[in-house]
Design an enzyme around this catalytic site. Structure first.
Site, PDB file in Angstrom:
ATOM      1  N   ASP A 113     -10.423 -22.203 -46.686  1.00  0.00           N
ATOM      2  CA  ASP A 113      -9.089 -21.615 -46.585  1.00  0.00           C
ATOM      3  C   ASP A 113      -8.332 -22.103 -45.356  1.00  0.00           C
ATOM      4  O   ASP A 113      -8.934 -22.528 -44.362  1.00  0.00           O
ATOM      5  CB  ASP A 113      -9.178 -20.086 -46.515  1.00  0.00           C
ATOM      6  CG  ASP A 113      -9.416 -19.466 -47.879  1.00  0.00           C
ATOM      7  OD1 ASP A 113      -9.645 -20.226 -48.831  1.00  0.00           O
ATOM      8  OD2 ASP A 113      -9.390 -18.223 -47.980  1.00  0.00           O
ATOM      9  N   HIS A 265     -13.715 -21.771 -43.506  1.00  0.00           N
ATOM     10  CA  HIS A 265     -12.354 -22.096 -43.053  1.00  0.00           C
ATOM     11  C   HIS A 265     -12.344 -23.477 -42.403  1.00  0.00           C
ATOM     12  O   HIS A 265     -13.196 -23.771 -41.562  1.00  0.00           O
ATOM     13  CB  HIS A 265     -11.848 -21.063 -42.032  1.00  0.00           C
ATOM     14  CG  HIS A 265     -11.673 -19.699 -42.616  1.00  0.00           C
ATOM     15  ND1 HIS A 265     -12.715 -18.812 -42.756  1.00  0.00           N
ATOM     16  CD2 HIS A 265     -10.569 -19.072 -43.116  1.00  0.00           C
ATOM     17  CE1 HIS A 265     -12.277 -17.685 -43.296  1.00  0.00           C
ATOM     18  NE2 HIS A 265     -10.976 -17.821 -43.533  1.00  0.00           N
TER      19      HIS A 265
END
Length: 748
Positions: A113, A265
């Site tokens: 993400d 991430h």
């Protein structure tokens, strides 16, 4: 006494009916100038608008991305179907029916993400390529538009991408229009960066399906109806918390051989622990017999078993969610990427310019304060003197064009002079009876010279030709002298090297807001700037309101030229180049009527700034002049260009970046920085007021001056630069006078 300088002719009779008088040369020039001004103003405004748009775009793109925490929690989930809350992490709506899909056992869908990030994402891609593992990246549109090359490499490497909104906003609490805008802008960014769109979506701050609530469910349902597949997680590495490599690996590992959608991430903060943990995690999961795939790959494996149709897209294999961008979407996406590239280049360049301008502004303030103090102490010391007192009569030249409101006050102030003078009023073709008023006063020593309208330089030259004395004082027709003004003004001519003297012009009509702002500007300009230039022996301008010249020096320089709109700056530089010294006499004060409206102020300052540029360009060869006459080119020209053109031209960066910082960075810090700069300016202004013995109460208007008046001056300078660059010309402009100065309604 009247001295006509042009033959008079009987007035012509009225024109024949139906015939129109041909416009004069001046009228034709004025018409051409007026026709050219509007496009130039429009161009200047368009440049400012473009800069504003670039700044807003950059600020919008740099919206801060934080950790994956919901903005609000604890909402009800009563409207969410139970099979969705208890279902798998892949949610779609085939046929309008909510359907979830789980990741097959012993299968990992690696999802990332908040990217792309130019530092961390390429390292993640290198790791995935090394271990031959695909990933699914949920990208923030603003980051995509800023780093399109990273996205292009990501797709070409075989990874899958999805939408993570454009600004990483929690869509659960946004309007339908905002949701649509966030999705569409991200799709445009993907189209421009990699030539694709995608049907995958992950909401910022989302987690597992059991966290869907009544606020977020309508968003997923609406996007599902539009063909999007929403992707959640089974296992969260919580790497954004930076708990340590071992914890990241442990938290990302599913239990008992179950398949999982795992969250990492690749952006949104410092990701060195993620980079270190990812290879260890891949090796660990492969050792346990796990395989890696994308969201589309996992969906393809499960859907045949469930019998549900595939709604992820029309592509094949691991990138089935991708669609080729075509038509308007593709070209709009490329335009977005290009606009962002411009913003990405422009803002850092402007930031560097801001540093330079900031240093120049602060350096100027420091230089002015130091040199102004030295100038004041030197000129007001007991031992200072120009030489033997100058007591001989001088000629005062008053060029006048339609000055009926002011001419009487001007001449009566001169009549009270304590120094012997002759007064030459040069009427430049006035149509309001200015010359008649001057003659009717019957003041001793006043001569009125009439000429056809030819402009201020021609009027001054005519006055010099009629002058009887070796020293000539030039002033404006709206200016009022104090009784001792001329006496103070001519004393520097005791030094034979002095060719001209600049006096101290004061704003007489300072009771209005516009007048007070100009009063502050005049005091700072004359008391600090001119003292500095005087000490450095490179005075750039003798003000038209009050200046004195050796007649010999003016004639040697060729008289007052009409080559520029700033004849005062032009003649001053010419005197420097001829080897004469130009000085400032602070005690010779003149009260002038400043423009009383914004329109008149704009016209005056536009002419001043444009004329100054013309004069600097005309005398550009002074940069190579040798000896004492080249001092202006070596010192004055660079200082004038830096402080009166370049720095003011880029000074709006300070305000633009202040506003930018308030909106997108740190409001409090930006406000404090702006107040600090204002404080420095207040200190300089207060010192200038102290030197000139002015009342400090006008400084209360300085903050508002910085917010309004200064911005207008920036626009005027930009307008002047555009005119100069486009080769435009202006004519000498006449301001509307009120006669307020000298009537007791002026200074106070």
């Amino acid at each position: 006494m009247t001295t006509p300088t042009t033959p008079t002719t009987p007035p012509a009779g009225p024109p024949a009916r139906g015939r129109r008088r041909a416009p004069s040369r001046m009228e034709r020039a004025a018409g051409r100038a007026a026709a050219l001004q509007r496009p130039r103003v429009l161009l200047a405004l368009l440049l400012l608008l473009a800069l504003t748009c670039v700044m807003l775009l950059d600020g919008y793109l740099r919206a801060e991305v934080g950790g994956d925490q919901r903005v609000r929690t604890g909402a009800s989930a009563s409207d969410v179907p139970e099979d969705v809350l208890d279902g798998g992490p892949i949610l779609s709506f085939p046929g309008g029916q909510a359907t979830t899909v789980s990741v097959p056992d012993k299968t990992i869908v690696l999802t990332f993400d908040d990217g792309p990030d130019p530092t961390w994402t390429p390292q993640v891609l290198d790791i995935l390529e090394k271990y031959d593992v695909p990933g699914t990246f949920f990208l923030v549109g603003s980051m995509v538009s800023r780093h399109p090359g990273v996205v292009r490499d990501m797709v070409e490497q075989g990874n899958e991408v999805g939408v993570h909104t454009f600004t990483h906003v929690d869509l659960s609490y946004q309007s339908r229009a905002r949701v649509t805008r966030e999705i569409e802008q991200t799709q445009l960014a993907l189209a421009g960066a990699a030539g694709i769109t995608t049907t995958l979506f992950r909401a910022p701050y989302s987690s597992q399906t059991d966290a869907i609530d009544d606020y977020s469910w309508p968003v997923y349902e609406s996007l599902g109806q539009d063909g999007y597949t929403s992707v959640f997680i089974d296992t969260d590495s919580d790497d954004w918390k930076r708990p340590g490599v071992s914890k990241i690996v442990e938290w990302a590992t599913p239990e008992d051989g179950e398949g999982a959608s795992v969250l990492f991430h690749d952006a949104g903060g410092e990701r060195s622990q993620t980079i270190e943990a990812l290879p260890k995690y891949i090796e660990k999961m492969k050792a346990k017999g796990y395989t890696f795939t994308t969201v589309s790959g996992a969906t393809a494996e499960q859907r045949p078993a469930s019998g549900a149709p595939d709604s992820t897209g029309s592509g094949d294999g691991l990138q089935a969610a991708h669609h080729e961008a075509t038509g308007a979407t593709l070209y709009e996406g490329k335009a977005l990427i290009a606009a962002v590239a411009v913003a990405e280049w422009t803002v850092p360049a402007l930031s560097a310019g801001l540093v330079i301008v900031g240093v120049a502004v602060m350096g100027r303030f420091a230089l002015m304060l130091v040199l102004a103090r030295r100038h004041h102490r030197r000129r007001n010391g007991r031992r200072f003197g120009w030489g033997p007192p100058v007591t001989g009569p001088v000629s005062v030249i008053v060029p006048a064009y339609n000055e009926k409101e002011c001419i009487e006050a001007t001449l009566r102030s001169l009549a009270r002079s304590t120094h012997p003078i002759e007064i030459i009023v040069v009427d430049d073709g006035s149509t309001d009876g200015t010359a008649d008023i001057a003659e009717s006063l019957g003041l001793p020593g006043v001569r009125v010279v009439r000429q056809a309208n030819a402009g201020k330089p021609a009027a001054l030259n005519n006055g010099v030709r009629h002058a009887r004395y070796d020293i000539v004082v030039m002033m404006d027709g709206d200016t009022v002298f104090e009784p001792d003004t001329v006496r103070h003004l001519v004393q520097p001519f005791a030094d034979p090297s002095v060719g001209a003297v600049a006096g101290n012009a004061k704003v007489g009509n300072r009771r209005t807001l516009i007048g007070a702002w100009q009063h502050i500007e005049y005091v700072m300009g004359f008391n600090l700037d001119r003292r500095m230039y005087d000490l450095l022996r490179c005075m750039p301008t003798i003000p038209g309101a009050i200046g004195a010249f050796r007649r010999e020096a003016v004639l040697q320089a060729g008289g007052m030229s009409d080559d520029t709109l700033a004849e005062d700056t032009d003649i001053t530089i010419a005197l420097h180049r001829a080897g004469w010294r130009v000085v400032y006499e602070e005690h010779a004060r003149a009260w002038t009527e400043a423009p009383g409206s914004l329109g008149q102020l704009w016209s005056q300052r536009y002419r001043w700034s444009y004329g100054t540029m013309q004069a600097l360009w005309k005398h550009r060869r002074s940069l190579t002049d040798k000896g004492p006459s080249g001092r202006f080119g070596r010192v004055g020209m660079p200082l004038v260009v830096l402080f009166q053109v370049v720095t003011p031209l880029f000074a709006p960066l300070i305000d633009v970046f202040t506003l930018y910082s308030m909106l997108f960075v740190d409001f409090r810090a930006a406000l404090l920085a702006w107040l600090a700069v204002l404080g420095v300016q207040l200190v300089c202004a207060a010192y200038a007021f102290r030197l000139d013995r002015e009342k400090y109460r006008y400084l209360l208007m300085m903050p508002l001056q910085q917010l309004a008046y200064r911005q207008m001056m920036y626009l005027v300078l930009i307008h002047s630069c555009v005119t100069a660059l486009t080769g435009g010309r202006l004519r000498w402009q006449k301001l509307k006078r009120t006669g307020e100065v000298g009537t007791g309604a002026g200074a106070g």
